[in-house]
Design an enzyme around this catalytic site. Structure first.
Site, short mmCIF file in Angstrom:
data_model
loop_
_atom_site.label_atom_id
_atom_site.label_comp_id
_atom_site.label_asym_id
_atom_site.label_seq_id
_atom_site.Cartn_x
_atom_site.Cartn_y
_atom_site.Cartn_z
N ARG A 98 27.43 76.77 -14.41
CA ARG A 98 27.16 75.56 -15.17
C ARG A 98 25.93 74.82 -14.66
O ARG A 98 25.12 74.31 -15.45
CB ARG A 98 28.40 74.64 -15.15
CG ARG A 98 28.24 73.31 -15.88
CD ARG A 98 27.51 73.40 -17.19
NE ARG A 98 28.07 74.39 -18.11
CZ ARG A 98 27.45 74.84 -19.19
NH1 ARG A 98 26.22 74.42 -19.47
NH2 ARG A 98 28.01 75.73 -19.98
N LYS A 133 9.80 57.57 -19.18
CA LYS A 133 11.17 57.53 -19.72
C LYS A 133 11.86 58.86 -19.45
O LYS A 133 12.03 59.70 -20.33
CB LYS A 133 11.14 57.20 -21.21
CG LYS A 133 10.61 55.81 -21.51
CD LYS A 133 10.51 55.55 -22.99
CE LYS A 133 9.94 54.16 -23.27
NZ LYS A 133 9.79 53.89 -24.72
N LYS A 165 1.09 46.06 -18.86
CA LYS A 165 1.99 46.01 -20.00
C LYS A 165 2.23 44.57 -20.45
O LYS A 165 1.74 43.63 -19.83
CB LYS A 165 3.30 46.72 -19.66
CG LYS A 165 3.09 48.22 -19.34
CD LYS A 165 4.37 48.93 -19.02
CE LYS A 165 5.27 49.09 -20.21
NZ LYS A 165 4.71 50.01 -21.22
N GLU A 195 -2.22 47.59 -22.21
CA GLU A 195 -1.43 47.71 -23.44
C GLU A 195 -1.75 46.52 -24.34
O GLU A 195 -1.67 45.37 -23.91
CB GLU A 195 0.06 47.72 -23.08
CG GLU A 195 0.99 47.81 -24.27
CD GLU A 195 2.44 47.77 -23.82
OE1 GLU A 195 2.92 48.80 -23.31
OE2 GLU A 195 3.07 46.71 -23.96
N ASP A 216 -0.16 49.73 -28.76
CA ASP A 216 1.28 49.83 -28.70
C ASP A 216 1.94 49.40 -30.01
O ASP A 216 1.76 48.26 -30.46
CB ASP A 216 1.82 48.98 -27.55
CG ASP A 216 3.31 49.10 -27.39
OD1 ASP A 216 3.81 50.25 -27.37
OD2 ASP A 216 3.98 48.07 -27.28
#
Length: 282
Positions: A98, A133, A165, A195, A216
Site C-alpha cells: 500500500r 499548494k 502578496k 501580486e 491574480d
C-alpha cells in the site's frame, strides 16, 4: 529522486502503516518461508511518476527483494500495463504494497494532469508553473512530479523567492511601498515579484520597479489590457481560475508564465494494483 530525505520519508510512511505490531493479517496467514513473484499494474492511461520511489519502498522494507521496473518516470502507459515486477518474500511484498502504491498513485496523478496542461500550451512560449499548494511534507516529491509531467517549479518555499502578496500589500499600505521595501533589501540576484489584482496596481508596481507582475484572478480581457500596459517593463505571470479549457487563451494573451495551484491540489490519483503472479512453495 533519492537520498536521506527520501529514505526518511519512506520509513515514516511504512511506520504509519505497520505501527508497532506489523502486518497482522499477513503475519497470521502466510508462512514465513513463502516466496514468489508479484507485479504492479496501472489501471488507466497515465504518465508514470514515482517508479524509483516505489522501488525504494520495497527494498527498504526488505533489502532481499528483487525489484524490476519495466518503465521509468515520464513514460506514458496504457490501462492494464505491467509497470514493475517484484521477486522474493511475499510477506514483505504484501506489507510494503500500500505504501508503494500510494506514492505511485499520488505522483503519477500529478504528472498526468501536468502533462495535459503542457499539451494544451504546445506551440506557445509560456512556461507552466506550480505553486506552494502541496501536501505538507511531500512538497519535494510533488514538485518533482510536476517536472516529470513537463511543468516547471515556482519557488520551493518562502526562502528562495520574493513574492509580494495581497496581505503584504495590506500590511504596509500599498503595492508601491511593498515593492520599494523588497527591492531595497532583496538578496543579490533575486527578482521581486508582486501580486496585483487591478490595472491601477499594475501601474503602481511597474513604477516601483517590480521585476515580475503576477496578475491574480484577472479575467482574460483585463489580462490583455495589463499585458499592453506592461509591455517589456516586467515579466508577466497569470494565476487564478486557470483551467484546461482556458489556459491556452491566457497564454495567447501575451504572458510569460502561468501558475496553476490545481496541478497539485486538484490532481486525481491514478489507480494501481499489486497482484501475485507466482507462488514458490518451499
Amino acid at each position: 529522486m533519492n537520498g536521506p530525505f527520501l529514505d526518511e520519508l519512506i520509513l515514516r510512511a511504512l511506520k504509519e502503516d505497520l505501527g508497532e505490531r506489523g502486518d497482522l493479517t499477513t503475519d497470521l496467514v502466510l508462512p514465513e518461508e513463502i516466496r514468489g513473484k508479484a507485479g504492479i499494474w496501472v489501471k488507466e492511461e497515465a504518465i508514470l511518476c514515482g517508479v524509483g520511489i516505489a522501488s525504494r519502498v520495497l527494498t527498504l522494507m526488505d533489502p532481499s527483494l528483487y525489484v524490476i521496473p519495466l518503465y521509468t518516470d515520464g513514460d506514458m502507459v496504457s490501462p492494464q500495463t505491467l509497470v514493475m515486477e517484484i521477486l522474493g518474500d511475499l510477506r514483505s511484498i504484501f506489507s510494503a504494497e500500500r505504501t508503494a502504491l500510494n506514492f505511485l498513485g499520488r505522483l503519477s496523478g500529478i504528472a498526468t494532469l501536468v502533462r495535459k496542461f503542457v499539451e494544451a500550451l504546445e506551440g506557445t512560449s509560456v512556461e507552466l508553473l506550480d505553486t506552494r499548494k502541496t501536501t505538507p511534507g511531500l512538497r519535494k516529491l510533488e514538485k518533482y512530479a510536476v517536472q516529470v509531467g513537463g511543468g516547471k517549479n515556482h519557488r520551493m518555499g518562502l526562502f528562495d523567492g520574493i513574492l509580494i502578496k495581497d496581505n503584504h500589500i495590506r500590511a504596509v499600505g500599498s503595492v508601491s511601498e511593498a515593492v520599494r521595501k523588497a527591492k531595497a533589501n532583496a538578496p543579490h540576484g533575486l527578482k521581486v515579484e508582486a501580486e496585483v489584482q487591478t490595472l491601477k496596481e499594475v501601474e503602481e508596481a511597474l513604477e516601483a520597479g517590480a521585476d515580475i507582475l503576477l496578475l491574480d484572478n484577472m479575467d482574460l480581457e483585463t489580462v490583455r489590457q495589463a499585458v499592453q500596459m506592461i509591455q517589456d517593463r516586467a515579466l508577466v505571470e497569470v494565476s487564478g481560475g486557470i483551467t484546461l479549457e482556458n489556459v491556452r487563451s491566457y497564454a495567447e494573451a501575451g504572458v510569460d508564465y502561468i501558475s496553476v495551484g490545481a496541478l497539485t491540489h486538484q490532481a486525481r490519483w491514478i489507480d494501481f494494483s499489486l497482484e501475485v503472479m507466482e507462488v514458490w512453495k518451499p
